[in-house]
Design an enzyme around this catalytic site. Sequence first.
Site, mmCIF file in Angstrom:
data_model
loop_
_atom_site.group_PDB
_atom_site.id
_atom_site.type_symbol
_atom_site.label_atom_id
_atom_site.label_comp_id
_atom_site.label_asym_id
_atom_site.label_seq_id
_atom_site.Cartn_x
_atom_site.Cartn_y
_atom_site.Cartn_z
ATOM 1 N N LYS A 1 4.583 -6.491 6.131
ATOM 2 C CA LYS A 1 3.802 -7.583 5.798
ATOM 3 C C LYS A 1 3.904 -8.652 6.227
ATOM 4 O O LYS A 1 2.958 -10.106 6.281
ATOM 5 C CB LYS A 1 3.116 -7.210 4.036
ATOM 6 C CG LYS A 1 2.522 -5.956 3.727
ATOM 7 C CD LYS A 1 1.812 -6.080 2.579
ATOM 8 C CE LYS A 1 0.797 -4.354 1.855
ATOM 9 N NZ LYS A 1 0.573 -4.185 0.719
ATOM 10 N N LYS B 1 -2.274 3.648 12.652
ATOM 11 C CA LYS B 1 -3.111 4.511 11.449
ATOM 12 C C LYS B 1 -4.058 3.197 11.401
ATOM 13 O O LYS B 1 -4.260 2.062 11.696
ATOM 14 C CB LYS B 1 -1.071 3.651 10.328
ATOM 15 C CG LYS B 1 -2.027 4.907 9.220
ATOM 16 C CD LYS B 1 -0.907 4.051 7.466
ATOM 17 C CE LYS B 1 -1.640 4.308 6.633
ATOM 18 N NZ LYS B 1 -0.616 3.575 5.436
ATOM 19 N N LYS C 1 -7.259 -1.260 6.736
ATOM 20 C CA LYS C 1 -7.961 -2.612 6.949
ATOM 21 C C LYS C 1 -7.605 -3.401 7.454
ATOM 22 O O LYS C 1 -8.195 -3.982 8.146
ATOM 23 C CB LYS C 1 -8.491 -2.356 5.562
ATOM 24 C CG LYS C 1 -9.234 -1.298 5.113
ATOM 25 C CD LYS C 1 -10.827 -1.927 5.322
ATOM 26 C CE LYS C 1 -11.825 -0.996 4.695
ATOM 27 N NZ LYS C 1 -13.056 -1.284 5.517
#
Length: 334
Positions: free
Chosen positions: A114, A197, A200
């Site tokens: 992230k 994967k 969102k």
Amino acid sequence: MASPRVFSGIQPTADSFHLGNYLGAVRQYVAMQEGNDAFYCVVDLHAITVDYRPEALRRRSRIAAAQLFAAGLDPERSTVFVQSHVREHSELAWVLICLTGMGEAARMTQFKDKSARYGEASASVGLFTYPILQAADILLYQADAVPVGADQKQHLELTRDLAQRFNHRFGETFTLPRPHIVKEVEKITDLQDPTAKMSKSSSSPGGILDVLEQPGPLRKKVMRAVTDTGTEVLADDENKPGVTNLLRIQSALTGTPIPELEARYAGQGYGAFKKDVAEVVVETFTPIRERTEKLLADETELDRMLAVGAARARAVAAETMATVRDRVGFLPAS
């Protein structure tokens, strides 16, 4: 004998859950409320570890809760609540942060992923300590099992390590949770990039099937899903990742084994196969969308349901934290 305790949380970071969320988490939550003392949480504290808008967070927290109820969570059988409504989550997280080494926290792969995505300079301390808050979420309820995706396994290992560390230093306090991983749906991937994967944060709009999407767009996305060379409907991760992904989706939603599906579409090509996958997706999501819309139309009732869940959760959390406060040496409040 008490039923095993199950805990899991889901983030309110979008205006709809997607197929990967549904298969990997929500559907498991519904199944696991049978025979378990189930606690399910909309983890809004986790949602503020990256950039967000307050009004969007409030809206999405209600949308997430409504989808959980609409998918089949029964407020009589499961405790469904919003994380920030139980302040003990933050309190226990701080205690566990003080037991966690910097190197240990830095090894968490999701922080690396992230921070790389959002830029290391903008990565917050909250994002860095995210897995420790997640550990607090689980340990607060003395969970026996946690339904998680394979990508969360490392976080659950940290949770177990912290529980053992606390128990060793301060006395037996926390249950050591075990992961509940549903292997057959670990690999639901992006419809436009079947090597990635479904997500969102990284998928294109055409690569995601949203639970609250209308039937027309859902069908269109499945029909436009990337397939592979040839016309045979066969599962082959290396040579046919697109077809394999669609087979997994149809198998997961219908309960039909993949070899049986391969036999059904022998000699038919991709057209009929994709059409059937699209119909299965629409049939699964339409009733959930309709129930979600009904719940969101009455915010007062939805908030009341969440308040009932929060009261139940606080009763358990308060008991755990009373023990933790005493064991770590905090003075009792007068």
